[in-house]
Design a protein around this motif. Structure first.
Motif, PDB file in Angstrom:
ATOM      1  N   ALA A 141      -1.369 -27.131  49.259  1.00 35.26           N
ATOM      2  CA  ALA A 141       0.219 -27.832  49.620  1.00 35.26           C
ATOM      3  C   ALA A 141      -0.275 -29.321  48.348  1.00 35.26           C
ATOM      4  N   GLU A 142      -1.139 -30.280  48.453  1.00 41.60           N
ATOM      5  CA  GLU A 142      -1.819 -31.214  47.083  1.00 41.60           C
ATOM      6  C   GLU A 142      -1.556 -31.084  45.955  1.00 41.60           C
ATOM      7  N   THR A 143      -1.566 -29.454  45.399  1.00 41.05           N
ATOM      8  CA  THR A 143      -0.957 -28.979  44.311  1.00 41.05           C
ATOM      9  C   THR A 143       0.655 -29.310  44.014  1.00 41.05           C
ATOM     10  N   GLU A 144       0.927 -28.854  45.207  1.00 42.88           N
ATOM     11  CA  GLU A 144       2.471 -29.019  45.112  1.00 42.88           C
ATOM     12  C   GLU A 144       3.310 -30.699  45.190  1.00 42.88           C
ATOM     13  N   ARG A 145       2.309 -31.715  46.112  1.00 40.84           N
ATOM     14  CA  ARG A 145       2.360 -32.791  46.442  1.00 40.84           C
ATOM     15  C   ARG A 145       1.916 -33.398  44.753  1.00 40.84           C
ATOM     16  N   ARG A 146       1.075 -33.454  44.204  1.00 39.40           N
ATOM     17  CA  ARG A 146       0.804 -33.764  43.215  1.00 39.40           C
ATOM     18  C   ARG A 146       1.863 -33.605  41.357  1.00 39.40           C
ATOM     19  N   ARG A 147       2.252 -32.429  42.073  1.00 39.24           N
ATOM     20  CA  ARG A 147       3.184 -31.540  40.666  1.00 39.24           C
ATOM     21  C   ARG A 147       4.430 -32.838  40.653  1.00 39.24           C
ATOM     22  N   ALA A 148       5.091 -32.950  42.143  1.00 39.32           N
ATOM     23  CA  ALA A 148       6.058 -33.263  42.402  1.00 39.32           C
ATOM     24  C   ALA A 148       5.746 -34.971  41.560  1.00 39.32           C
ATOM     25  N   LEU A 149       4.745 -35.381  41.570  1.00 47.49           N
ATOM     26  CA  LEU A 149       4.463 -36.842  41.194  1.00 47.49           C
ATOM     27  C   LEU A 149       4.362 -36.908  39.786  1.00 47.49           C
ATOM     28  N   GLY A 150       4.541 -35.684  38.905  1.00 41.28           N
ATOM     29  CA  GLY A 150       3.848 -35.535  37.723  1.00 41.28           C
ATOM     30  C   GLY A 150       2.464 -35.427  37.676  1.00 41.28           C
ATOM     31  N   GLN A 151       1.447 -35.645  38.720  1.00 44.79           N
ATOM     32  CA  GLN A 151      -0.481 -35.202  38.248  1.00 44.79           C
ATOM     33  C   GLN A 151      -0.207 -34.114  37.705  1.00 44.79           C
ATOM     34  N   GLU A 152      -1.981 -33.853  37.288  1.00 45.29           N
ATOM     35  CA  GLU A 152      -2.485 -33.055  37.659  1.00 45.29           C
ATOM     36  C   GLU A 152      -2.492 -31.818  38.848  1.00 45.29           C
ATOM     37  N   PRO A 153      -2.334 -30.883  39.181  1.00 42.32           N
ATOM     38  CA  PRO A 153      -3.474 -30.532  40.445  1.00 42.32           C
ATOM     39  C   PRO A 153      -5.037 -30.332  40.539  1.00 42.32           C
ATOM     40  N   PRO A 154      -4.864 -30.481  41.984  1.00 45.70           N
ATOM     41  CA  PRO A 154      -6.901 -30.125  41.880  1.00 45.70           C
ATOM     42  C   PRO A 154      -7.649 -29.835  41.618  1.00 45.70           C
ATOM     43  N   LEU A 155      -8.413 -29.794  40.939  1.00 47.83           N
ATOM     44  CA  LEU A 155      -9.797 -28.766  40.277  1.00 47.83           C
ATOM     45  C   LEU A 155     -10.093 -28.173  41.203  1.00 47.83           C
ATOM     46  N   PHE A 156     -10.166 -26.727  41.107  1.00 49.21           N
ATOM     47  CA  PHE A 156     -10.540 -26.088  41.984  1.00 49.21           C
ATOM     48  C   PHE A 156     -12.015 -25.668  41.892  1.00 49.21           C
ATOM     49  N   VAL A 157     -12.834 -26.108  41.904  1.00 46.65           N
ATOM     50  CA  VAL A 157     -14.248 -25.679  40.831  1.00 46.65           C
ATOM     51  C   VAL A 157     -15.717 -24.483  41.311  1.00 46.65           C
ATOM     52  N   ASP A 158     -15.802 -23.138  40.843  1.00 44.67           N
ATOM     53  CA  ASP A 158     -16.556 -22.418  41.573  1.00 44.67           C
ATOM     54  C   ASP A 158     -18.149 -22.626  40.695  1.00 44.67           C
ATOM     55  N   VAL A 159     -18.632 -22.510  41.820  1.00 43.31           N
ATOM     56  CA  VAL A 159     -20.057 -23.679  41.559  1.00 43.31           C
ATOM     57  C   VAL A 159     -21.061 -22.365  40.927  1.00 43.31           C
ATOM     58  N   ARG A 160     -20.430 -21.166  41.213  1.00 40.11           N
ATOM     59  CA  ARG A 160     -22.025 -20.440  41.266  1.00 40.11           C
ATOM     60  C   ARG A 160     -22.358 -19.996  40.045  1.00 40.11           C
ATOM     61  N   MET A 161     -22.649 -19.015  39.720  1.00 37.70           N
ATOM     62  CA  MET A 161     -23.447 -18.971  38.126  1.00 37.70           C
ATOM     63  C   MET A 161     -22.459 -17.869  38.245  1.00 37.70           C
ATOM     64  N   GLU A 162     -22.263 -17.607  36.169  1.00 39.27           N
ATOM     65  CA  GLU A 162     -20.675 -16.866  36.489  1.00 39.27           C
ATOM     66  C   GLU A 162     -20.779 -15.673  36.746  1.00 39.27           C
ATOM     67  N   ILE A 163     -21.927 -14.878  36.663  1.00 39.53           N
ATOM     68  CA  ILE A 163     -21.661 -13.621  36.849  1.00 39.53           C
ATOM     69  C   ILE A 163     -21.744 -13.321  37.996  1.00 39.53           C
ATOM     70  N   GLU A 164     -21.538 -14.476  39.536  1.00 41.99           N
ATOM     71  CA  GLU A 164     -21.603 -13.888  40.901  1.00 41.99           C
ATOM     72  C   GLU A 164     -19.820 -14.048  40.703  1.00 41.99           C
ATOM     73  N   SER A 165     -19.815 -14.834  40.026  1.00 42.23           N
ATOM     74  CA  SER A 165     -17.354 -15.327  40.130  1.00 42.23           C
ATOM     75  C   SER A 165     -17.283 -13.827  39.802  1.00 42.23           C
ATOM     76  N   LEU A 166     -17.698 -13.852  38.373  1.00 44.22           N
ATOM     77  CA  LEU A 166     -17.015 -12.531  37.852  1.00 44.22           C
ATOM     78  C   LEU A 166     -16.937 -11.214  38.994  1.00 44.22           C
ATOM     79  N   TYR A 167     -18.013 -10.674  39.012  1.00 44.38           N
ATOM     80  CA  TYR A 167     -18.293  -9.335  39.568  1.00 44.38           C
ATOM     81  C   TYR A 167     -18.863  -9.637  41.423  1.00 44.38           C
TER      82      TYR A 167
END
Length: 139
Positions: free
Chosen positions: A15-41
């Motif tokens: 919802a926030e992505t859609e709302r912000r894009r309609a306003l010409g704004q960057e969508p929320p930044l979704f951040v995975d704070v795990r180590m890269e290897i955790e995120s990948l595998y």
């Protein structure tokens, strides 16, 4: 900091992505704070940006380095952020560091990607992003 269940986080993110894009704004930044290897595998939600709270081999958080990396990716400290980790614990500390660094709109995913441990020490059986059947990918 807002605490969102995985399903609430997914609904909010869309919802926030859609709302912000309609306003010409960057969508929320979704951040995975795990180590890269955790995120990948282990797997991760689609569209997530991996910015580790700490990394191998030292496994020691550096809140200032982390906040600077998020700031570079976010571009502005008022951009909405959604944080996810394995179980929802690292994101609490990471979110506190971001708020201390001046970020104003921080959410985190309760129970994280894999959720809490069950009585057999297994994850993804009680709660979490993957348990809730939300979209994810794995390398």
């Amino acid at each position: 900091m807002k605490h969102l269940s995985p399903k609430e986080a997914w609904t909010w993110l869309q919802a926030e992505t859609e709302r912000r894009r309609a306003l010409g704004q960057e969508p929320p930044l979704f951040v995975d704070v795990r180590m890269e290897i955790e995120s990948l595998y282990v797997g991760r939600p689609p569209g997530v940006e991996n910015i580790p709270w700490y990394e191998y081999p030292d496994l020691t958080p550096d809140p200032e380095r982390f906040a600077q990396a998020v700031a570079r990716e976010a571009g502005a400290k008022d951009r909405p952020l959604l944080l996810i980790c394995r179980s929802g614990k690292r994101t609490l500390d990471a979110a506190k560091a971001l708020e201390a660094a001046g970020f104003t709109d921080v959410q985190h995913v309760l129970h994280g990607f894999e959720g809490e441990l069950n009585e057999h020490f297994h994850r993804s059986t009680l709660n979490g992003w993957r348990h809730d059947g939300l979209p994810w990918e794995q390398m």
